[in-house]
Design a protein around this motif. Structure first.
Motif, PDB file in Angstrom:
ATOM      1  N   LYS A 121      -1.652  -1.058  19.115  1.00 49.73           N
ATOM      2  CA  LYS A 121      -3.119  -1.034  18.782  1.00 49.73           C
ATOM      3  C   LYS A 121      -3.914  -1.322  18.018  1.00 49.73           C
ATOM      4  CE  LYS A 121      -1.566   3.605  16.619  1.00 49.73           C
ATOM      5  NZ  LYS A 121      -1.100   4.655  16.879  1.00 49.73           N
ATOM      6  N   VAL A 122      -4.995  -1.358  18.175  1.00 48.69           N
ATOM      7  CA  VAL A 122      -6.121  -1.207  16.651  1.00 48.69           C
ATOM      8  C   VAL A 122      -5.552  -1.407  15.212  1.00 48.69           C
ATOM      9  CG1 VAL A 122      -8.340  -2.382  16.195  1.00 48.69           C
ATOM     10  CG2 VAL A 122      -7.912  -2.388  17.921  1.00 48.69           C
ATOM     11  N   PRO A 123      -5.252  -1.623  14.190  1.00 50.54           N
ATOM     12  CA  PRO A 123      -4.903  -0.986  13.354  1.00 50.54           C
ATOM     13  C   PRO A 123      -5.864  -0.719  12.815  1.00 50.54           C
ATOM     14  CG  PRO A 123      -4.143  -3.277  12.797  1.00 50.54           C
ATOM     15  CD  PRO A 123      -5.044  -3.108  14.385  1.00 50.54           C
ATOM     16  N   SER A 124      -5.437   0.237  11.585  1.00 53.51           N
ATOM     17  CA  SER A 124      -6.911   1.007  10.717  1.00 53.51           C
ATOM     18  C   SER A 124      -7.558  -0.298   9.929  1.00 53.51           C
ATOM     19  CB  SER A 124      -6.221   2.476  10.208  1.00 53.51           C
ATOM     20  OG  SER A 124      -5.549   1.843   9.397  1.00 53.51           O
ATOM     21  N   ALA A 125      -6.743  -1.293   9.357  1.00 46.02           N
ATOM     22  CA  ALA A 125      -7.191  -1.838   8.170  1.00 46.02           C
ATOM     23  C   ALA A 125      -5.713  -3.354   8.398  1.00 46.02           C
ATOM     24  CB  ALA A 125      -7.091  -1.438   7.431  1.00 46.02           C
ATOM     25  N   TYR A 126      -6.623  -4.361   8.544  1.00 46.73           N
ATOM     26  CA  TYR A 126      -5.705  -5.628   8.886  1.00 46.73           C
ATOM     27  C   TYR A 126      -5.537  -5.825   7.682  1.00 46.73           C
ATOM     28  CZ  TYR A 126      -8.251  -6.005  13.074  1.00 46.73           C
ATOM     29  OH  TYR A 126      -8.310  -6.010  14.699  1.00 46.73           O
ATOM     30  N   TYR A 127      -3.990  -6.608   8.045  1.00 49.84           N
ATOM     31  CA  TYR A 127      -3.654  -6.798   6.620  1.00 49.84           C
ATOM     32  C   TYR A 127      -4.303  -8.014   5.946  1.00 49.84           C
ATOM     33  CZ  TYR A 127       0.567  -9.594   4.200  1.00 49.84           C
ATOM     34  OH  TYR A 127       1.359 -10.341   3.423  1.00 49.84           O
ATOM     35  N   ALA A 128      -4.160  -8.487   4.410  1.00 54.75           N
ATOM     36  CA  ALA A 128      -5.264  -8.764   3.602  1.00 54.75           C
ATOM     37  C   ALA A 128      -4.987 -10.318   4.552  1.00 54.75           C
ATOM     38  CB  ALA A 128      -4.583  -8.685   2.063  1.00 54.75           C
ATOM     39  N   GLY A 129      -6.495 -11.329   4.297  1.00 61.88           N
ATOM     40  CA  GLY A 129      -6.901 -12.351   4.546  1.00 61.88           C
ATOM     41  C   GLY A 129      -7.031 -12.717   6.314  1.00 61.88           C
ATOM     42  N   TYR A 130      -6.894 -11.270   6.669  1.00 63.33           N
ATOM     43  CA  TYR A 130      -6.630 -11.426   8.183  1.00 63.33           C
ATOM     44  C   TYR A 130      -8.202  -9.953   8.359  1.00 63.33           C
ATOM     45  CZ  TYR A 130      -3.133 -14.490   9.349  1.00 63.33           C
ATOM     46  OH  TYR A 130      -2.141 -15.985   9.120  1.00 63.33           O
ATOM     47  N   ALA A 139       3.206   8.746   9.673  1.00 67.79           N
ATOM     48  CA  ALA A 139       3.182   8.043   8.798  1.00 67.79           C
ATOM     49  C   ALA A 139       4.510   7.293   8.887  1.00 67.79           C
ATOM     50  CB  ALA A 139       3.520   8.980   7.405  1.00 67.79           C
ATOM     51  N   ALA A 140       5.037   6.101   7.787  1.00 65.34           N
ATOM     52  CA  ALA A 140       5.489   5.387   7.297  1.00 65.34           C
ATOM     53  C   ALA A 140       6.257   5.862   6.555  1.00 65.34           C
ATOM     54  CB  ALA A 140       4.759   3.585   7.385  1.00 65.34           C
ATOM     55  N   LEU A 141       7.476   5.136   6.002  1.00 72.08           N
ATOM     56  CA  LEU A 141       8.689   5.732   5.365  1.00 72.08           C
ATOM     57  C   LEU A 141       7.462   5.230   3.906  1.00 72.08           C
ATOM     58  CD1 LEU A 141      11.388   5.367   6.860  1.00 72.08           C
ATOM     59  CD2 LEU A 141      10.762   6.719   7.047  1.00 72.08           C
ATOM     60  N   SER A 142       8.215   5.323   2.819  1.00 71.89           N
ATOM     61  CA  SER A 142       7.377   5.128   1.127  1.00 71.89           C
ATOM     62  C   SER A 142       8.241   5.302   0.804  1.00 71.89           C
ATOM     63  CB  SER A 142       6.244   6.087   1.155  1.00 71.89           C
ATOM     64  OG  SER A 142       6.239   5.959  -0.066  1.00 71.89           O
ATOM     65  N   PRO A 143       8.393   4.291  -0.846  1.00 75.06           N
ATOM     66  CA  PRO A 143       9.437   5.201  -1.530  1.00 75.06           C
ATOM     67  C   PRO A 143       9.850   5.958  -2.429  1.00 75.06           C
ATOM     68  CG  PRO A 143       8.235   2.965  -2.243  1.00 75.06           C
ATOM     69  CD  PRO A 143       7.763   3.412  -0.910  1.00 75.06           C
ATOM     70  N   ASN A 181       1.282  -0.989   0.060  1.00 71.28           N
ATOM     71  CA  ASN A 181       0.597  -0.030  -0.094  1.00 71.28           C
ATOM     72  C   ASN A 181       0.907   1.055  -0.119  1.00 71.28           C
ATOM     73  OD1 ASN A 181      -2.201  -1.380   0.256  1.00 71.28           O
ATOM     74  ND2 ASN A 181      -2.104  -1.511   2.473  1.00 71.28           N
ATOM     75  N   GLY A 182       1.859   0.854  -0.739  1.00 74.05           N
ATOM     76  CA  GLY A 182       2.617   2.581  -0.783  1.00 74.05           C
ATOM     77  C   GLY A 182       3.599   2.590   0.301  1.00 74.05           C
ATOM     78  N   GLU A 183       3.843   2.091   1.389  1.00 74.83           N
ATOM     79  CA  GLU A 183       4.615   1.722   2.407  1.00 74.83           C
ATOM     80  C   GLU A 183       5.555   0.666   2.874  1.00 74.83           C
ATOM     81  OE1 GLU A 183       1.387   4.004   5.319  1.00 74.83           O
ATOM     82  OE2 GLU A 183       1.742   2.282   6.035  1.00 74.83           O
ATOM     83  N   TYR A 184       6.746   1.141   2.902  1.00 78.77           N
ATOM     84  CA  TYR A 184       7.472   0.335   3.655  1.00 78.77           C
ATOM     85  C   TYR A 184       7.284  -0.664   4.913  1.00 78.77           C
ATOM     86  CZ  TYR A 184      11.866   2.284   0.098  1.00 78.77           C
ATOM     87  OH  TYR A 184      12.364   2.002  -0.760  1.00 78.77           O
ATOM     88  N   VAL A 185       7.271  -1.999   4.552  1.00 79.71           N
ATOM     89  CA  VAL A 185       6.984  -2.895   5.234  1.00 79.71           C
ATOM     90  C   VAL A 185       7.956  -4.430   5.752  1.00 79.71           C
ATOM     91  CG1 VAL A 185       5.242  -4.175   6.591  1.00 79.71           C
ATOM     92  CG2 VAL A 185       4.265  -2.170   5.616  1.00 79.71           C
ATOM     93  N   ILE A 186       8.639  -4.794   6.918  1.00 87.02           N
ATOM     94  CA  ILE A 186       9.218  -5.626   7.385  1.00 87.02           C
ATOM     95  C   ILE A 186       8.401  -6.871   7.065  1.00 87.02           C
ATOM     96  CG2 ILE A 186      10.379  -6.802   8.785  1.00 87.02           C
ATOM     97  CD1 ILE A 186      11.715  -3.920   9.783  1.00 87.02           C
TER      98      ILE A 186
END
Length: 571
Positions: free
Chosen positions: A373-382, A546-550, A68-73
């Motif tokens: 905390k509860v994320p604004s949206a859960y990861y796909a499939g969850y 905000a998360a780091l983004s490419p 979603n346009g953000e860097y994620v480990i």
């Protein structure tokens, strides 16, 4: 984002310094020893915008992904437990009981019709079932399901059955243990009293058998003693004939013997318990989850001094409850352990000791999101995951540099002590299986630090070695959409790679998301034998979530490099 700023700053310093050196100068006309004084020589420079994707330069198999346009480990894995099974519970058959009694029938010695009634006297057969090595996962027993056969045989010896003789047992009353469930009972059994009443049993041969197939036993009612501490059980009682009569009819009494022997045999089968009701406490064993390796992350995240605290990292779990059909819950805790070379390991556990895996969805996998905390949206499939509070998860990467790996441990996964009904014995009931996803958007907590260090060298040649720089100043206007601030400092290095001391350095600070921000970087003091610069850029997170983004970038314009010093050359 922070990294970008870091690289941008380093690029500025390197360009400034390299911009001060021009190999095209012709010094051949200077006599013997020449000294050229330079004061505030201004070199205008242009530097292309630097985007964060250039800093990360991710490989296809990198643990850092763009979601979603953000860097994620992201790290994924699976796990399973050993089979859930209560071992066989067995007891050998007790010895059979055999008794013989002589009945004096006193038949008249004449060829006439005869009808006689003879009362049965009380007779008991004792038995004892002993069960050992019962699973220590069973903490209480209230009922056991089994297949126990008790056969009561009554035999009238000496009688010869033919068309003239009719024999019948009437109102037969047998006392057996209370609290039994008997399949196809040969009479009316009352579990409250333990009495089996048989109104009539016609006798067509010498032997009559009452077959009692016991399918379950209420332990309290039957007086069964279960010792959870010793993992044993004792079932001891008796089968007693307490009443009844024998009816003998014949149209030729002369054919009857004067005495008849009544033989009673009582046999008991061996027992294998098929299931039970009671309580269990069952650990889910041998769940091994491979550590999460962080050795192959981009180098910009692995610099010493980096201290990363993430705003809302998440662990997604999909795990089943293999015994949900028994309407019991499972539970587990979770601990992440950060491992660093030559540093004590750090553990991070759930806010609560454990979370519960219910039974409402049967044995289908159940989904959980563990995060601060509860994320604004859960990861796909969850999308339907249940949230579990995990505040300390934010700090799992925190410390002096990133961990080399993160251990994942489920703490005491188990079916906690609770009641079960008709829990099966001696069969495999399935495994606890699951999958996990470590999902860590690179959105930094206030105060988190990413340190980037690099060296730009190789500048020195004969002419550069003759320059004695007294002051170097870089001025520029900076615009960035990075959600972190940057603190930049640089040190000149000599041809041996050593830091040049006795200089004063004024770094620059760039606020998060700064626009047209003027900055100045100044180095004063004697700088000789210059070969390059060692710089350190600290990206320090503020209040932005905000998360780091490419696509995030830093742009510099109106860059000016001012150089003051001397050029001294022996000709």
């Amino acid at each position: 984002m922070k990294f970008k700023s870091l690289l941008t700053s380093s690029a500025v310093l390197s360009v400034m310094l390299t911009g001060c050196i021009d190999d095209s100068y012709d010094l051949s006309d200077i006599d013997t020893t020449a000294e050229l004084k330079v004061k505030d020589l201004v070199l205008p420079l242009n530097i292309d915008d630097i985007v964060l994707s250039d800093i990360f330069d991710l490989e296809d198999n990198s643990r850092i992904k763009v979601v979603n346009g953000e860097y994620v480990i992201i790290e994924e894995g699976s796990f399973n437990s050993d089979e859930i099974s209560i071992p066989d519970i067995h007891a050998d058959a007790p010895e059979a009981d055999h008794t013989e009694k002589i009945l004096e029938l006193e038949f008249p010695d004449m060829h006439v019709d005869y009808h006689g009634e003879y009362l049965l006297t009380e007779d008991s057969s004792k038995f004892k079932y002993e069960f050992y090595n019962i699973s220590n996962h069973i903490t209480a027993l209230s009922r056991i399901n089994l297949d126990l056969e008790v056969v009561l045989s009554l035999e009238l010896k000496e009688l010869k059955f033919d068309e003239h003789l009719k024999v019948e047992y009437r109102d037969l009353l047998v006392e057996i243990p209370k609290g039994l469930t008997i399949k196809d009972a040969p009479g009316n059994y009352d579990p409250a009293t333990g009495q089996l009443y048989v109104a009539s049993v016609p006798v067509e041969s010498n032997i009559v058998k009452l077959d009692m197939r016991i399918k379950s036993i209420d332990l309290e009612a039957a007086g069964v003693k279960f010792d959870a501490g010793n993992h044993s059980m004792l079932f001891e009682d008796e089968v007693s004939v307490v009443g009844g009569k024998i009816i003998v009819e014949t149209d030729d009494v002369a054919t009857l013997p004067h005495t008849v022997t009544l033989v009673k045999d009582c046999t008991f089968s061996e027992v294998d318990i098929e299931g039970f009701s009671g309580s269990i406490n069952y650990p889910l064993e041998n769940i091994d989850i491979a550590p999460i390796s962080l050795n192959d992350l981009p180098s910009v995240l692995n610099q010493e001094g980096t201290d990363i605290s993430i705003i809302n990292p998440q662990i997604y779990l999909s795990i089943n409850n293999p015994v949900a059909s028994y309407k019991v819950v499972a539970q587990t805790g979770l601990t992440l352990t950060a491992y660093r070379p030559s540093a004590p390991q750090q553990e991070y556990s759930l806010d609560n000791e454990y979370f519960t895996i219910g039974y409402e969805n049967g044995t289908a996998p159940q989904q959980y999101c563990l995060s601060p905390k509860v994320p604004s949206a859960y990861y796909a499939g969850y999308e339907n995951a249940s949230h579990v509070a995990y505040t300390s998860l934010s700090d799992v990467l925190s410390g002096n540099g990133l961990p080399s790996s993160i251990g994942v441990t489920l703490n005491n996964p188990c079916i906690p002590n609770q009641q079960v009904e008709d829990f099966r014995v001696g069969v495999n009931l399935g495994k606890a299986t699951g999958e996990y996803t470590f999902y860590c958007p690179l959105a930094l907590n206030n105060g988190a630090v990413i340190v980037y260090r690099d060296v730009i060298d190789g500048w020195n040649d004969e002419d550069v070695d003759a320059i004695a720089i007294e002051e170097l100043e870089v001025a520029a206007e900076v615009s960035t959409d990075l959600p972190v601030g940057i603190k930049l400092v640089g040190y000149p290095i000599d041809v041996h790679g050593n830091k040049i001391n006795n200089v004063d350095i004024e770094g620059a600070e760039i606020e998060a998301e700064a626009q047209n921000k003027p900055i100045n970087i100044r180095v004063t003091g004697e700088i000789k034998h210059l070969d390059g610069i060692s710089f350190e850029a600290k990206a320090v997170a503020g209040d932005s979530d905000a998360a780091l983004s490419p696509t995030q970038n830093i742009a510099l314009k109106n860059i000016k490099v001012k150089v003051s010093g001397s050029y001294i050359k022996e000709l």
